[in-house]
Design a protein around this motif. Structure first.
Motif, PDB file in Angstrom:
ATOM      1  N   UNK C  67       0.845  -1.211   0.000  1.00  0.00           N
ATOM      2  CA  UNK C  67       0.000   0.000   0.000  1.00  0.00           C
ATOM      3  C   UNK C  67       0.872   1.250   0.000  1.00  0.00           C
ATOM      4  N   UNK C  70       1.787   1.813  -3.588  1.00  0.00           N
ATOM      5  CA  UNK C  70       0.711   2.480  -4.345  1.00  0.00           C
ATOM      6  C   UNK C  70       0.705   3.966  -4.005  1.00  0.00           C
ATOM      7  N   UNK C  74       1.399   7.137  -6.525  1.00  0.00           N
ATOM      8  CA  UNK C  74       0.432   8.210  -6.796  1.00  0.00           C
ATOM      9  C   UNK C  74       1.021   9.561  -6.402  1.00  0.00           C
ATOM     10  N   UNK C 119       3.490   5.882 -12.359  1.00  0.00           N
ATOM     11  CA  UNK C 119       2.623   4.794 -12.817  1.00  0.00           C
ATOM     12  C   UNK C 119       3.302   3.456 -12.559  1.00  0.00           C
ATOM     13  N   UNK C 122       3.216   2.547  -8.835  1.00  0.00           N
ATOM     14  CA  UNK C 122       1.910   2.192  -8.293  1.00  0.00           C
ATOM     15  C   UNK C 122       1.384   0.908  -8.915  1.00  0.00           C
ATOM     16  N   UNK C 123       1.706   0.646 -10.191  1.00  0.00           N
ATOM     17  CA  UNK C 123       1.236  -0.607 -10.799  1.00  0.00           C
ATOM     18  C   UNK C 123       1.850  -1.802 -10.065  1.00  0.00           C
ATOM     19  N   UNK C 126      -0.036  -2.125  -6.861  1.00  0.00           N
ATOM     20  CA  UNK C 126      -1.425  -2.589  -6.991  1.00  0.00           C
ATOM     21  C   UNK C 126      -1.459  -4.091  -7.254  1.00  0.00           C
ATOM     22  N   UNK C 127      -0.695  -4.528  -8.250  1.00  0.00           N
ATOM     23  CA  UNK C 127      -0.780  -5.942  -8.626  1.00  0.00           C
ATOM     24  C   UNK C 127      -0.290  -6.822  -7.487  1.00  0.00           C
TER      25      UNK C 127
END
Lengths: 117, 780, 142
Positions: C67, C70, C74, C119, C122-123, C126-127
């Protein structure tokens, strides 16, 4: 070629619709994946498949004649659709997992009875 | 000046933000503090009243616009000043009054919040120079009054009354919205000042009857006219300060205001006159009639309000200069005495614990001040000199007598209603303050001396204002002249005076008073008679009819909802697919002028064809296979094939993304799949065949739509700009990537948020479930 | 999984994938690649590593909570939005500059690069957050 791809998309849609009309939730989820792929393909086809060129500007040039390539906007849209599709896929699988854990069933027709009254 | 007014009205709304702070600092002084805001407005309006030119209106435009043509602009003329002065003045007194009345009660914060919003909306409503903003504030008053009436929401009666009031006034609000939009479309402007200055009148337009009926519905519902009058007696469930405010200067008078405001646009026709005359006279008489025989002081006052509103409606319907003048004066009269009387009701209620006039008696000694204020208010209500009420009643009689055709019916009705008013005034005062019973003496819970000044000052000021304006009515002349100039377009200098000389009007007044005294003496048989008549009409008890209507409606809708929302997702989808296909095909296949030819298409490529065949087999396999894992693998194969198709047509980035995303989806799927049930055949053979037919139809439809779309491809592409400027503006040679991170970077950002949300969703769905399951295990 | 060959391969693949992802990230603006693709490539390598060694190992490897990844991704995106505002342009305007580094290397860079890095990070977050959650809850670590 467009004709063949259109028929292929039709087939994908038929399969997807058939799958999401099932009662088993796993099949419904598979159907959603098929449909999202098919929809991406529609956008791709709408962007045109006349050319095989890559949407890159050559090293020695400043710009590119738009006639030479397929619509790059369609590619951008699909790229985003794929990414969001990935997010949705993960979410939907988590939802399915929890749904099964709570209700103990995979029959969607049972879902209507779990509404709290 | 108008700008200052805007700021002050806005400050009413903004003051709500300060309520929590003030409440914490001085819990029971909140009302006193908030009273400052309407007081400032009142002072400003008083200044504007003094400087008002008889035949001019001040327009305060502001650049704040909700939409184009919907600016928040203010209009200061006689009409809005009369209403605004009463709203802010009584609002000030109400806030002072509330700070004691509401002291030590729960949820005072929300009480003041709703009250301030209500007050602000009401002021903005009367001053707005734009039909749309007028409508918006009209609706805000409805909603705020809903919360105020339902303030004691633990009581069912209270909730029901609030609900009734909301439904009825909201229906009126919708009607007003339609009327406003229609008017705007016809006249081309929503600005009231333009409508008035250009002299637009819709009387000859074909839509006039519709617009007029809509406006009248709005006014009639808001102003509690027959047959919608029943919400007003119900609304006395509100705390007394709210009742006082709703009845005297705000809410119910908004309907009267609306009619006066739109008079230049709609007024003066036969339809206007008769519809207002009929509702007005029925309401006037019905209200007065029902108020006899009531015991609860608040209820008595509520019915007299209905009667008074009917009178105003009737006066607007009579449609002469004198009648409009009478309506305006009567509005002021009514606001002053009704506000005072309601506040007195609250005082008596606080000090004795009851509002039943037959249980209270001989309060003069114990409450001398209250008795004095009541006396002044009551003689204003009865229309006796030297109060403003006398002038009001004289003007009403003058207007009704001068009425051309219908005076033979209107005059007796008016006199009848007034006789009842006089009788009620005497009854109320007599029962409360004079009548002595030997056995029962009313005990006071709180003595009058114990009340703070702020609690008694409200009725005092209002009562003495009635007296002052009765002696010196010249103060109002300017504002009324101005109102009449803008309402009827006649520049007449209005004069008001207490003494009109001996004429038929005075004769009628004397007759009224004599009749009132006789009715008062005969009140016991009269009350019995009225109770008898009301019993006869009991089957037409409007509140219960209304409740039955609402309940029936709810039942029917819930049955229909159950029928449509049956809960079977398959049938939802089926309906959706079939209806969409049917409707779209109807339109789609009308376009037939496109020649079909294979020339349009690019040549067939064998390797792509091969891929498509593989993918087709894979997807069909995924549909019909019996095991989950093979279905997923087949799905993956389809996805990879599609990725390769992208690659063959030059979409490199797309292909990579498709491959990777497909891989990750498969990994997740496989991880989850073992915790899920195996496939099972749940459906019957017939339903499978039915589904197969539906899906084949869908597939065919999609193919046809795509082909049609391919054939009518437009020449222009949005992306040409991006292609041409990718390097020069975006400094990127990869056009797709440049669009992603530069031209359309905002979309990419949004996309990032979407998948972040998805990740958060996955996290919560998985994690919180375990917690709950663990708790459940502990419990069992 | 206690298969030694698989473990060695997973480590090797992780290194290759990470290197490849960085390469894709850097050249993304002019050649195939870009933040999202690079992120997903790196994530794929990490997923394989997670399947072989268990999710705790990956969490250790990532050093910070997914987290946080992410969030920081961002935040970096936000930086790329704020820079143009600070320089008086509308938000998200691409700003380019050339930084000269020692050894006569000049680096042509700009806000889109920052955006892509955000990006990318964060990708990955996220994954992996999705995968690690699933693995923990469904006990894929044993």
């Amino acid at each position: 070629m467009e004709l063949i791809i259109a028929i292929f998309i039709g087939l994908l849609f038929a399969c997807g619709v058939y799958l999401i009309l099932r009662r088993s939730i796993v099949k419904v989820i598979l159907g959603i994946f098929v449909l999202s792929n098919a929809t991406n393909l529609i956008i791709f086809l709408a962007g045109g498949i006349k050319s095989e060129a890559v949407a890159f500007i050559p090293d020695d040039a400043e710009s590119l004649n738009p006639e030479l390539i397929n619509d790059p906007m369609a590619q951008v849209l699909i790229l985003k659709a794929i990414v969001i599709g990935l997010g949705i896929a993960a979410y939907i699988l988590a939802l399915k997992y929890r749904y099964f854990e709570v209700t103990g069933t995979h029959d969607l027709d049972q879902l209507k009875n779990t509404d709290q009254k | 000046m108008a700008n200052l007014l805007t700021v002050l009205i806005a400050s009413l709304f903004l003051a709500t933000l300060a309520i929590p702070v003030i409440y914490r600092l001085r819990t029971n002084g909140t009302g006193t503090f908030l009273a400052l805001f309407p007081l400032l407005i009142f002072i400003l309006l008083g200044y504007l009243l003094i400087t008002l030119n008889p035949f001019e209106a001040g327009i305060g435009d502001s650049s704040i616009a909700i939409l184009e043509g919907m600016e928040l602009s203010l209009r200061v003329d006689g009409l809005s000043l009369i209403f605004g002065l009463l709203i802010s003045g009584i609002g000030f007194l109400i806030l002072l009054y509330s700070s004691f009345y509401m002291a030590n009660q729960e949820r005072q914060k929300s009480f003041y919040l709703y009250l301030m919003i209500f007050m602000g909306a009401m002021l903005a409503l009367v001053f707005s120079n734009n039909l749309i903003t007028l409508f918006i504030f009209w609706e805000i008053t409805s909603v705020a009054s809903f919360f105020l009436i339902g303030y004691n929401h633990h009581r069912e009666k209270s909730r029901q009354a609030a609900f009734q009031a909301l439904i009825i006034t909201a229906v009126g609000g919708l009607a007003l919205l339609f009327a406003v939009i229609l008017t705007g479309n016809i006249t081309g402007t929503y600005r009231i000042s333009e409508i008035i200055s250009e002299g637009i009148h819709l009387g000859n337009h074909s839509r006039y009857p519709l617009i007029l009926s809509l406006v009248i519905i709005a006014a009639v519902t808001k102003s509690a006219q027959f047959p919608f009058h029943f919400w007003l007696p119900g609304a006395m469930q509100a705390p007394t300060p709210i009742s006082a405010y709703l009845h005297s200067a705000t809410m119910v008078n908004a309907g009267i205001f609306l009619l006066l405001r739109l008079y230049p646009l709609l007024g003066g026709t036969i339809m206007w006159k008769y519809s207002l005359l009929i509702t007005g006279s029925i309401t006037m008489f019905l209200g007065a009639f029902s108020s006899m025989g009531q015991k609860d002081l608040k209820r008595i006052l509520a019915f007299t309000t209905i009667s008074a509103l009917g009178t105003m409606m009737l006066l607007i319907g009579i449609d002469t200069v004198n009648s409009i003048k009478a309506a305006l004066v009567f509005f002021i009269v009514h606001g002053l005495y009704k506000g005072g009387l309601f506040m007195i009701t609250g005082i008596i209620d606080k000090s004795t614990g009851t509002r039943d006039i037959y249980q209270l008696n001989n309060l003069t000694k114990s409450m001398p001040f209250t008795a004095l204020f009541t006396f002044l208010a009551v003689i204003s209500m009865a229309g006796l000199p030297p109060m403003l009420g006398f002038i009001g009643k004289e003007l009403i009689y003058e207007a009704t007598i001068q009425m051309p055709q219908l005076s033979w019916i209107i005059v007796p009705l008016g006199v009848g209603a007034n006789i009842i008013m006089v009788a009620i005034s005497i009854t109320v005062f007599y029962e409360l303050f004079i009548y002595q019973k030997k056995k029962i003496t009313t005990k006071l819970l709180i003595k009058e001396k114990a009340f703070p000044t702020s609690f008694l000052v409200g009725p005092a000021i209002l009562a003495f204002m009635g007296l002052l304006l009765g002696i010196a009515p010249e103060i109002l002349e300017n504002a009324i002249s101005n109102s009449i100039y803008f309402i009827r377009g006649q520049s007449i200098k209005i004069t008001l005076s207490l003494w009109h000389g001996f004429n038929e009007v005075l004769l009628l007044s004397i007759l009224t008073i004599a009749g009132g005294v006789i009715l008062f003496l005969l009140r016991k048989p009269a009350n019995r008679f009225i109770a008898h008549i009301l019993n006869l009409f009991d089957i037409y008890h409007l509140p219960s009819i209304f409740n039955n209507l609402v309940n029936t409606y709810l039942k029917v809708t819930s049955r229909n909802t159950e029928r449509i929302q049956h809960g079977y997702h398959r049938f939802y989808l089926m309906t959706f697919f079939l209806v969409t296909i049917a409707i779209t095909s109807l339109h789609l296949f009308k376009i037939t002028d496109i020649p079909f030819s294979l020339q349009y298409f690019s040549p067939v490529k064998p390797h792509v064809l091969l891929l498509i065949i593989i993918a087709s087999i894979a997807v069909l396999f995924a549909v019909f296979t019996k095991t989950r894992l093979s279905a997923i693998l087949a799905m993956g194969l389809t996805g990879y094939s599609i990725g390769l198709i992208y690659l063959f047509y030059g979409a490199v980035d797309l292909a990579i993304t498709q491959f990777l995303a497909e891989t990750i989806i498969m990994v997740i799927f496989v991880m989850v799949i073992y915790y899920l049930p195996t496939f099972a055949v749940l459906s019957t053979r017939t339903s499978r065949i039915r589904d197969a037919i539906i899906s084949i139809i869908t597939g065919l439809f999609i193919t046809l739509v795509i082909l049609k779309a391919e054939l009518i491809k437009p020449d222009y592409r949005v992306s040409d700009f991006f292609t041409e400027n990718s390097y020069t503006l975006g400094e990127g040679k990869n056009i797709v990537n440049t669009i992603l991170v530069d031209f359309r970077a905002l979309d990419t950002l949004g996309e990032m948020f979407v998948i972040t949300m998805a990740a958060a969703g996955v996290f919560s769905l998985f994690k919180f479930q375990i917690k709950r399951l663990k708790e459940r295990k502990k419990d069992s | 999984m206690q298969n030694i060959i698989l473990q060695k391969t997973a480590k090797l693949i992780l290194i290759i994938m990470t290197a490849a992802s960085l390469w894709l990230l850097i050249r993304g603006h002019n050649n195939p690649g870009g933040g999202f693709i690079a992120g997903i490539v790196a994530a794929t390598g990490l997923i394989l590593y997670a399947i072989v060694f268990g999710s705790q190992k990956v969490e250790k490897l990532l050093k910070y909570n997914t987290r946080n990844w992410i969030g920081s991704g961002l935040a970096i995106i936000l930086v790329s939005i704020i820079i143009p505002i600070a320089l008086g342009e509308p938000p998200m305007t691409a700003m380019w500059t050339t930084i000269s580094l020692p050894f006569s290397i000049s680096l042509h860079t700009g806000t889109p690069h920052i955006f892509e890095t955000g990006v990318y990070i964060s990708v990955i977050g996220i994954i992996l957050s999705i995968i690690i959650t699933i693995m923990e809850v469904l006990k894929w670590n044993s």
